[in-house]
Design an enzyme around this catalytic site. Structure first.
Site, PDB file in Angstrom:
ATOM      1  N   ASP A   1      23.767  34.893  41.968  1.00 23.05           N
ATOM      2  CA  ASP A   1      22.539  34.329  42.861  1.00 23.05           C
ATOM      3  C   ASP A   1      21.863  35.715  43.237  1.00 23.05           C
ATOM      4  OD1 ASP A   1      24.034  34.856  44.937  1.00 23.05           O
ATOM      5  OD2 ASP A   1      23.777  32.993  45.703  1.00 23.05           O
ATOM      6  N   HIS A   2      21.068  35.214  44.314  1.00 21.33           N
ATOM      7  CA  HIS A   2      20.283  36.302  44.971  1.00 21.33           C
ATOM      8  C   HIS A   2      21.397  37.076  45.985  1.00 21.33           C
ATOM      9  CE1 HIS A   2      20.551  32.769  47.351  1.00 21.33           C
ATOM     10  NE2 HIS A   2      20.228  33.316  48.515  1.00 21.33           N
TER      11      HIS A   2
ATOM     12  N   CYS B   1      28.141  36.138  44.218  1.00 22.46           N
ATOM     13  CA  CYS B   1      27.013  35.507  45.082  1.00 22.46           C
ATOM     14  C   CYS B   1      27.388  36.137  46.518  1.00 22.46           C
ATOM     15  CB  CYS B   1      27.227  34.153  45.126  1.00 22.46           C
ATOM     16  SG  CYS B   1      28.860  33.480  45.850  1.00 22.46           S
ATOM     17  N   GLY B   2      26.682  35.509  47.464  1.00 24.79           N
ATOM     18  CA  GLY B   2      26.940  36.541  48.852  1.00 24.79           C
ATOM     19  C   GLY B   2      28.658  36.707  49.126  1.00 24.79           C
ATOM     20  N   THR B   3      29.390  35.666  48.959  1.00 27.65           N
ATOM     21  CA  THR B   3      30.637  35.846  49.349  1.00 27.65           C
ATOM     22  C   THR B   3      31.523  35.871  47.938  1.00 27.65           C
ATOM     23  OG1 THR B   3      30.951  33.417  49.505  1.00 27.65           O
ATOM     24  CG2 THR B   3      30.497  34.373  51.393  1.00 27.65           C
ATOM     25  N   GLY B   4      31.028  35.607  46.665  1.00 25.70           N
ATOM     26  CA  GLY B   4      31.971  34.991  45.725  1.00 25.70           C
ATOM     27  C   GLY B   4      32.422  33.642  45.531  1.00 25.70           C
ATOM     28  N   ILE B   5      32.537  33.083  46.887  1.00 24.57           N
ATOM     29  CA  ILE B   5      32.979  31.806  46.748  1.00 24.57           C
ATOM     30  C   ILE B   5      32.392  30.512  46.050  1.00 24.57           C
ATOM     31  CG2 ILE B   5      33.863  29.909  48.502  1.00 24.57           C
ATOM     32  CD1 ILE B   5      33.995  32.128  50.610  1.00 24.57           C
ATOM     33  N   GLY B   6      31.016  30.539  46.501  1.00 27.39           N
ATOM     34  CA  GLY B   6      30.375  29.529  45.607  1.00 27.39           C
ATOM     35  C   GLY B   6      30.271  29.571  44.071  1.00 27.39           C
TER      36      GLY B   6
ATOM     37  N   HIS C   1      48.907  37.310  36.226  1.00 24.09           N
ATOM     38  CA  HIS C   1      49.565  36.151  36.682  1.00 24.09           C
ATOM     39  C   HIS C   1      48.700  34.830  36.188  1.00 24.09           C
ATOM     40  CE1 HIS C   1      52.571  37.372  39.981  1.00 24.09           C
ATOM     41  NE2 HIS C   1      52.610  38.259  38.780  1.00 24.09           N
TER      42      HIS C   1
ATOM     43  N   ARG D   1      56.510  33.102  32.041  1.00 26.12           N
ATOM     44  CA  ARG D   1      56.429  31.928  32.783  1.00 26.12           C
ATOM     45  C   ARG D   1      55.050  31.883  33.414  1.00 26.12           C
ATOM     46  NH1 ARG D   1      57.782  36.289  36.256  1.00 26.12           N
ATOM     47  NH2 ARG D   1      57.045  36.448  38.348  1.00 26.12           N
ATOM     48  N   HIS D   2      54.312  32.740  33.315  1.00 23.55           N
ATOM     49  CA  HIS D   2      52.732  32.598  33.801  1.00 23.55           C
ATOM     50  C   HIS D   2      52.051  31.955  32.677  1.00 23.55           C
ATOM     51  CE1 HIS D   2      53.779  35.303  37.215  1.00 23.55           C
ATOM     52  NE2 HIS D   2      53.993  36.271  36.301  1.00 23.55           N
TER      53      HIS D   2
HETATM   54  C1  RB5 Z   1      23.356  32.191  49.369  1.00 23.97           C
HETATM   55  O1  RB5 Z   1      22.793  32.268  50.698  1.00 23.97           O
HETATM   56  C2  RB5 Z   1      24.767  32.134  49.891  1.00 23.97           C
HETATM   57  O2  RB5 Z   1      25.117  30.831  50.271  1.00 23.97           O
HETATM   58  C3  RB5 Z   1      25.452  32.326  48.383  1.00 23.97           C
HETATM   59  O3  RB5 Z   1      25.506  33.649  47.894  1.00 23.97           O
HETATM   60  C4  RB5 Z   1      27.280  32.294  48.500  1.00 23.97           C
HETATM   61  O4  RB5 Z   1      27.751  33.066  49.278  1.00 23.97           O
HETATM   62  C5  RB5 Z   1      27.674  30.894  48.421  1.00 23.97           C
HETATM   63  O5  RB5 Z   1      29.053  30.827  48.366  1.00 23.97           O
END
Ligand code: RB5
Length: 143
Positions: free
Chosen positions: A8-9, A65-70, A98, A132-133
């Site tokens: 994303d951005h 993404c910003g954090t990689g989480i989403g 693993h 095992r993995h």
């Molecule tokens: C976008 O502002 C931000 O929410 C996205 O890049 C990401 O960090 C979500 O997990």
């Protein structure tokens, strides 16, 4: 290796650096967007990259993404995808050894670009240990 990349951005700048690094290594790239720092929705890009990997169009996927989480949450909703969100080289090695991760997620706002390239290197060059993995990754793939 043929690698699909998407962001994303918030991950756009890091994705561009990842592409440059992969090209230097001699890997081939499919870029599924986004194409600028204009605001977009990360689920669209996580899904697109995951579908490229799950369908066999690409051998590996790297998403930012910003954090990689989403974007990692989005990728992991696609059957057959094992996407590891990594913030260290050790995590990247372990998600290959693993989890047999076929996708890597990183945060453009949370991970220094130089470290990110080391993470990409570990993700690309580390083999799955099997044993095992394999039983456990088979369980993931059944979900
Ligand atoms: C976008 O502002 C931000 O929410 C996205 O890049 C990401 O960090 C979500 O997990």
């Amino acid at each position: 290796m043929l690698v699909a990349v998407a962001s994303d951005h918030g991950g756009f700048a890091l994705k561009e650096k990842v592409k440059e690094y992969l090209r230097q290594r001699g890997d081939k790239i499919v870029d599924l967007g986004t194409t600028s720092e204009d605001s977009v929705d990360y689920p669209i890009y996580g899904k697109a990259c995951a579908e490229a990997v799950a369908s066999g169009k690409a051998e590996r996927g790297i998403v930012c993404c910003g954090t990689g989480i989403g974007i990692s949450i989005a990728a992991n909703k696609v059957k057959g995808i094992r996407c590891g969100l990594c913030t260290s080289v050790e995590m990247a090695e372990l998600t290959r050894k693993h989890n047999n991760a076929n996708m890597l997620a990183m945060g453009g706002r949370t991970t220094d670009p130089a470290l990110a390239m080391e993470i990409v290197k570990a993700f690309m060059d580390t083999e799955f240990e099997g044993g095992r993995h394999k039983r456990r990754t088979d369980m993931l793939d059944e979900m």
